[in-house]
Scaffold this motif. Structure first.
Motif, PDB file in Angstrom:
ATOM      1  N   GLY A   3       0.801  -1.224   0.000  1.00  0.00           N
ATOM      2  CA  GLY A   3       0.000   0.000   0.000  1.00  0.00           C
ATOM      3  C   GLY A   3       0.828   1.266   0.000  1.00  0.00           C
ATOM      4  N   ALA A   4       1.848   1.314  -0.850  1.00  0.00           N
ATOM      5  CA  ALA A   4       2.638   2.536  -0.963  1.00  0.00           C
ATOM      6  C   ALA A   4       1.917   3.555  -1.843  1.00  0.00           C
ATOM      7  CB  ALA A   4       4.004   2.209  -1.566  1.00  0.00           C
ATOM      8  N   ASN A   5       2.413   4.773  -1.853  1.00  0.00           N
ATOM      9  CA  ASN A   5       1.832   5.846  -2.656  1.00  0.00           C
ATOM     10  C   ASN A   5       1.797   5.462  -4.145  1.00  0.00           C
ATOM     11  OD1 ASN A   5       2.181   8.311  -4.452  1.00  0.00           O
ATOM     12  ND2 ASN A   5       1.536   9.235  -2.512  1.00  0.00           N
ATOM     13  N   GLY A   6       0.605   5.502  -4.738  1.00  0.00           N
ATOM     14  CA  GLY A   6       0.424   5.024  -6.106  1.00  0.00           C
ATOM     15  C   GLY A   6       1.150   5.871  -7.139  1.00  0.00           C
ATOM     16  N   VAL A   7       1.256   7.147  -6.895  1.00  0.00           N
ATOM     17  CA  VAL A   7       1.977   8.014  -7.823  1.00  0.00           C
ATOM     18  C   VAL A   7       3.466   7.654  -7.823  1.00  0.00           C
ATOM     19  CG1 VAL A   7       2.684  10.395  -8.265  1.00  0.00           C
ATOM     20  CG2 VAL A   7       0.305   9.888  -7.643  1.00  0.00           C
ATOM     21  N   ALA A   8       4.000   7.418  -6.641  1.00  0.00           N
ATOM     22  CA  ALA A   8       5.412   7.033  -6.550  1.00  0.00           C
ATOM     23  C   ALA A   8       5.652   5.706  -7.274  1.00  0.00           C
ATOM     24  CB  ALA A   8       5.841   6.927  -5.082  1.00  0.00           C
ATOM     25  N   VAL A   9       4.704   4.780  -7.147  1.00  0.00           N
ATOM     26  CA  VAL A   9       4.866   3.486  -7.825  1.00  0.00           C
ATOM     27  C   VAL A   9       4.812   3.682  -9.344  1.00  0.00           C
ATOM     28  CG1 VAL A   9       3.894   1.182  -8.141  1.00  0.00           C
ATOM     29  CG2 VAL A   9       3.901   2.225  -5.863  1.00  0.00           C
ATOM     30  N   PHE A  10       3.846   4.472  -9.814  1.00  0.00           N
ATOM     31  CA  PHE A  10       3.709   4.741 -11.255  1.00  0.00           C
ATOM     32  C   PHE A  10       5.010   5.288 -11.844  1.00  0.00           C
ATOM     33  CE2 PHE A  10       2.955   7.458 -14.871  1.00  0.00           C
ATOM     34  CZ  PHE A  10       1.978   6.831 -15.618  1.00  0.00           C
ATOM     35  N   HIS A  11       5.645   6.198 -11.083  1.00  0.00           N
ATOM     36  CA  HIS A  11       6.845   6.860 -11.619  1.00  0.00           C
ATOM     37  C   HIS A  11       8.141   6.082 -11.346  1.00  0.00           C
ATOM     38  CE1 HIS A  11       4.969  10.424 -13.281  1.00  0.00           C
ATOM     39  NE2 HIS A  11       4.078  10.306 -12.311  1.00  0.00           N
ATOM     40  N   GLY A  12       8.001   4.839 -10.916  1.00  0.00           N
ATOM     41  CA  GLY A  12       9.165   3.970 -10.834  1.00  0.00           C
ATOM     42  C   GLY A  12      10.020   4.151  -9.595  1.00  0.00           C
ATOM     43  N   LEU A  13       9.528   4.916  -8.605  1.00  0.00           N
ATOM     44  CA  LEU A  13      10.372   5.199  -7.442  1.00  0.00           C
ATOM     45  C   LEU A  13      10.585   3.979  -6.553  1.00  0.00           C
ATOM     46  CD1 LEU A  13       9.226   8.798  -6.497  1.00  0.00           C
ATOM     47  CD2 LEU A  13      11.159   8.031  -7.883  1.00  0.00           C
ATOM     48  N   TYR A  14       9.667   3.003  -6.615  1.00  0.00           N
ATOM     49  CA  TYR A  14       9.891   1.773  -5.855  1.00  0.00           C
ATOM     50  C   TYR A  14      10.608   0.714  -6.684  1.00  0.00           C
ATOM     51  CZ  TYR A  14       7.369   3.362  -1.765  1.00  0.00           C
ATOM     52  OH  TYR A  14       7.009   4.049  -0.633  1.00  0.00           O
ATOM     53  N   GLY A  15      10.963   1.070  -7.916  1.00  0.00           N
ATOM     54  CA  GLY A  15      11.580   0.087  -8.793  1.00  0.00           C
ATOM     55  C   GLY A  15      13.075   0.204  -8.959  1.00  0.00           C
ATOM     56  N   PHE A  16      13.621   1.427  -8.948  1.00  0.00           N
ATOM     57  CA  PHE A  16      15.009   1.562  -9.412  1.00  0.00           C
ATOM     58  C   PHE A  16      16.021   0.903  -8.491  1.00  0.00           C
ATOM     59  CE2 PHE A  16      16.691   5.098  -6.847  1.00  0.00           C
ATOM     60  CZ  PHE A  16      15.552   5.750  -6.411  1.00  0.00           C
ATOM     61  N   ASN A  17      15.778   0.909  -7.191  1.00  0.00           N
ATOM     62  CA  ASN A  17      16.704   0.197  -6.312  1.00  0.00           C
ATOM     63  C   ASN A  17      16.596  -1.316  -6.508  1.00  0.00           C
ATOM     64  OD1 ASN A  17      18.220   2.061  -4.343  1.00  0.00           O
ATOM     65  ND2 ASN A  17      16.157   2.928  -4.373  1.00  0.00           N
ATOM     66  N   ALA A  18      15.378  -1.774  -6.742  1.00  0.00           N
ATOM     67  CA  ALA A  18      15.178  -3.204  -6.975  1.00  0.00           C
ATOM     68  C   ALA A  18      15.858  -3.652  -8.274  1.00  0.00           C
ATOM     69  CB  ALA A  18      13.680  -3.512  -7.009  1.00  0.00           C
ATOM     70  N   VAL A  19      15.829  -2.789  -9.304  1.00  0.00           N
ATOM     71  CA  VAL A  19      16.523  -3.087 -10.561  1.00  0.00           C
ATOM     72  C   VAL A  19      18.001  -3.348 -10.295  1.00  0.00           C
ATOM     73  CG1 VAL A  19      17.343  -2.015 -12.698  1.00  0.00           C
ATOM     74  CG2 VAL A  19      14.920  -1.826 -12.063  1.00  0.00           C
ATOM     75  N   LEU A  20      18.617  -2.440  -9.553  1.00  0.00           N
ATOM     76  CA  LEU A  20      20.053  -2.565  -9.290  1.00  0.00           C
ATOM     77  C   LEU A  20      20.378  -3.785  -8.432  1.00  0.00           C
ATOM     78  CD1 LEU A  20      20.878   1.221  -8.777  1.00  0.00           C
ATOM     79  CD2 LEU A  20      21.701  -0.249 -10.626  1.00  0.00           C
ATOM     80  N   CYS A  21      19.557  -4.045  -7.406  1.00  0.00           N
ATOM     81  CA  CYS A  21      19.766  -5.242  -6.570  1.00  0.00           C
ATOM     82  C   CYS A  21      19.680  -6.508  -7.419  1.00  0.00           C
ATOM     83  CB  CYS A  21      18.691  -5.338  -5.473  1.00  0.00           C
ATOM     84  SG  CYS A  21      18.961  -4.242  -4.079  1.00  0.00           S
ATOM     85  N   ALA A  22      18.661  -6.566  -8.260  1.00  0.00           N
ATOM     86  CA  ALA A  22      18.432  -7.775  -9.054  1.00  0.00           C
ATOM     87  C   ALA A  22      19.583  -8.020 -10.014  1.00  0.00           C
ATOM     88  CB  ALA A  22      17.104  -7.660  -9.799  1.00  0.00           C
ATOM     89  N   ILE A  23      20.056  -6.954 -10.695  1.00  0.00           N
ATOM     90  CA  ILE A  23      21.186  -7.130 -11.610  1.00  0.00           C
ATOM     91  C   ILE A  23      22.432  -7.573 -10.838  1.00  0.00           C
ATOM     92  CG2 ILE A  23      22.746  -5.981 -13.226  1.00  0.00           C
ATOM     93  CD1 ILE A  23      20.518  -4.052 -13.947  1.00  0.00           C
ATOM     94  N   ALA A  24      22.721  -6.855  -9.740  1.00  0.00           N
ATOM     95  CA  ALA A  24      23.969  -7.091  -9.008  1.00  0.00           C
ATOM     96  C   ALA A  24      24.045  -8.507  -8.453  1.00  0.00           C
ATOM     97  CB  ALA A  24      24.107  -6.072  -7.880  1.00  0.00           C
TER      98      ALA A  24
END
Lengths: 381, 381, 381
Positions: free
Chosen positions: C252-273
């Motif tokens: 239940g995080a802020n939907g606007v933040a999710v739309f704009h990828g703010l909950y994604g970019f750290n996960a992208v880097l973790c997953a690649i690394a």
């Protein structure tokens, strides 16, 4: 210095635990509970659990969930079996489980959150153990503090996981003086001030609050659980709690917080850790441990202030920080006799080892190979 | 490159100090004062003390109390005698004493608080020295910062130890622009802006503020005290203070803060530390040191912002953080010539050692045994 | 498993780059851009740049300025040429340049601030590389986070460098629930909720936001740039972004933040690394990487809460913290096969090395000399 009957019961149990996978698992989990206060003893763990359930079945249940999740994660990732067997991947997990359930509202998602927290505490435990192996420094409850902080800070931005009324965002205000009168919070009942009843509450709740148990009886049960494994540790738990409360009272801390043991639980852990566990108990190390306990009560206020703008709890961070500082200094202070992590068992055994020359400056370590340093890999019978 | 008369006086004093326990103690304590700015010289320490007492007898007294407590603690715990004799357990203690007295109201409890703080700074110093020995990195004033932060943060929750008016809880406000005009705070007297008087104040108060002394004359005395031991260090103290103030003025920092040297004192310490003490002075290391000094002024604002919600001061944390980063990089930058901690004496002696091949890439270290790394164990005559 | 045409083009380019100083410099800078997502490939870097300039010429320009400043600083200070050539002093610099321009108003002073930031990121990179060489741990983007935090925190006290509207001081409020509906921020246009369009936006903006690019097309271009060098890394970038958004939506995080990828970019880097780069890709390490990615989304909320009282952004600190914890644990978890920093190339090459016995428990490392540990010193052809 033998602990007689309880010790014999423990040994009988050990035989039972070795032969049966279910019993082995139960033994492992109970040691994990005992390790919260440095007691690698399944009986201590069992009595700790009894003390928790006497106060709250909910907290006990979530504690067991965190304990199981963290221990299972260690197995699945292939951690050293001896470390797992000694409960070293359990104590942070049970604290995470209790801690999250203590500060968050219950819903279905909380169950997943606790499982995830337990798993994360195990990765953090292994990570910190590797990090600190350079200095033979224990991770203490840092994996719990780190995991619980991250998962608790986060919920302020989540709609589906909510903090309860214990989380209060309240930036510090230098114009407001704390109310120092010793008294109970919720009911308002009972006498106010330095009465024997209030002092007894502060003393035992300080021991109970190590695992978030704000109840006098639980504190008494916890003390007995420690006593079963180590009289010295039990003594230092008492001294630590008393010193934490006394320090807080002297500087004029909030009297309700003192009554409920909030200035005691970090001091309890400091006193046990430095009073016989990581240093051989001598008059000098006893004073060293008690000064650390005293300081941890001040550091509890410091970290609470630091986190006040986001309303978050200090947890056992004061204990971790103070104990790390006091332990890191060990190689440079000749007045103290450190116990290597690989040699950690009980305060009593360390004293015995020191008398017989196995531990301390006369120990045969220089030219004999030693086991690699890791968090307290005491051999399990 | 001999410092002539002052140097000869120092040598005569050393002879005196060696033969008499009282004189030895005085010498030890004075070196502790000098070490605040990396000057292992009792005369420098004595002049520093004079500079403090010219400004405030109260701060001087509490400084001496912290100094004595930290040094005595090191003796009682059995720290290495050579380290103690070089004042390495004194400089954090005096800073803790002055710092606590600077921000807290006076009462009887403050005396105990300062003694405890001095003792804690010694444990923290030994702990950090052991922690950083892996990288041959000095603890700098981190023990002071850590101790003072913990004890200062705590008082916001205590009724019997109170912060004074210098502690102001004020969360940042992006809508408010700082007033950049250079001027004095308290009186409001004097011209406003980049006048010679205001610039002179910023320059020398920046040196005085290293020890919380907000007075032009004290800054001049401190500079002279450094000059007595090292002309290079005195030059870099001046350059650092100027650069810190200039940087703050350029980015538009609060003009009152700049006037009172608050953007200078961290830059002073960075410039001294990196300009000749931990690197051999070359054109490249000089630029490296001055860039670090410039950055420390920005980091002062950063840490002040970070602590604004709890109203706490940055102390010398900007210096510690920036200098650690710039020192940790040393092994990887071939353009710089680092000085091992065990070889640290004065900037002039390092230059001489570099010219004669004792220090630097040509030094005979690979196949000769070296003393174990520790904070600047310069031999005391 | 060869990447065919793109790989051959890269090899032709390498020949060109080796023979010409200008081309060598261009190649070095492009590798620096590619290293932001662990891709030591100039073509990947070039396409990353294209993706940035498609979104914002201003951010691209400041990114190039930071990239040049950080790389030039490494040359001037005499850093190891092989490390420089692999772009290891560039990726933090470009992030600092983009990050400062993203959060600060433009004026002439900003240019100097970005150059200074680029230089500081290189000193921090070398410092952290030396610090972490003890554990063979990479610095990741910590030099960027540290530098950008210090320089961003500071401006709240400066009149001549101002934060823009993205910096909002807003202490947490436990009584306010975040609005969870997935939707675009600025325009308010488009459907609200879990629509395919909104989910696609969250997915690709999560990849774009690694470099502050809040644009769907840029995310697609970035993904292609990664794919050119490593199909595995591209897959994990996608999985990480999806998992980050999904986790945020679940709690239940802020939907606007999710739309704009703010909950994604750290996960992208973790997953690649963790998904193939620092561990050999196996089913177990894949799960390990994805759990880390999931946790990084929670930690993004935690660090955002922590910094809310001063209004500062979490940047890639969640990725750095979570990945460090998961990497530090590597020596203790037998279920995972770590790749030494000196052996890091591409996820595909690690798999191949594991199959042929060059990487993993069967590797011939014990009795053969190995290159000193440092951040990914892959040989440049």
């Amino acid at each position: 210095m033998t602990a007689a009957a309880p010790q014999r019961a423990a040994e009988a149990w050990s035989g039972l635990a070795a032969g049966n996978p279910v019993m082995t698992t139960v033994d492992t989990l109970l040691r994990g509970v005992g390790q919260v206060m440095f007691q690698n003893n399944p009986l201590t763990g069992l009595i700790f659990l009894a003390g928790i359930f006497v106060n709250s079945g909910k907290l006990g249940g979530f504690g067991l969930l965190g304990l199981a999740a963290s221990t299972l994660t260690a197995y699945l990732l292939g951690a050293d079996r001896a470390l797992i067997r000694n409960g070293l991947f359990g104590f942070n997990g049970i604290l995470v489980g209790i801690g999250l359930a203590f500060f968050l509202n219950y819903n279905g998602l909380l169950i997943g959150y606790v499982i995830l927290g337990g798993a994360l505490s195990t990765v953090a435990m292994m990570g910190l153990a590797n990090l600190f192996s350079v200095w033979d420094l224990p991770a203490l409850t840092a994996p719990f503090v780190l995991t619980a902080w991250l998962l608790l800070f986060a919920v302020l931005l989540f709609a589906n996981l909510r903090p309860n009324a214990l989380i209060v965002v309240a930036p510090p205000d230098t114009r407001v003086l704390p109310e120092t009168a010793l008294r109970e919070a919720a009911t308002g009942a009972g006498a106010i001030g330095l009465t024997p009843v209030n002092m007894t509450n502060a003393l035992f709740r300080g021991i109970g609050e190590v695992m978030f148990q704000d109840k006098l009886a639980t504190g008494v049960i916890f003390l007995f659980a420690i006593f079963v494994n180590s009289r010295i540790s039990a003594l230092f738990a008492l001294l630590g709690s008393a010193l934490g409360a006394l320090t807080a009272w002297t500087v004029g801390a909030n009297g309700v917080a003192v009554f409920h043991g909030l200035y005691g639980f970090n001091a309890v852990l400091c006193a046990i850790a430095l009073g016989g566990v990581f240093f051989v108990l001598t008059w000098r190390s006893a004073i060293y441990a008690l000064v650390a306990a005293l300081i941890s009560a001040l550091v509890f206020a410091a970290i609470s202030t630091f986190l006040a703008p986001i309303g978050m709890p200090a947890l056992t961070a004061p204990f971790v920080l103070v104990t790390w500082i006091f332990l890191l200094a060990k190689a440079g202070f000749k007045a103290l006799v450190p116990v290597g992590l690989a040699d950690v068992t009980t305060a009593e055994a360390h004293l015995e080892g020191y008398r017989t020359g196995r531990i301390g400056p006369e120990a045969p370590s220089p030219d004999q190979p030693r086991r690699p340093a890791s968090d307290a890999p005491k051999a399990v019978p």
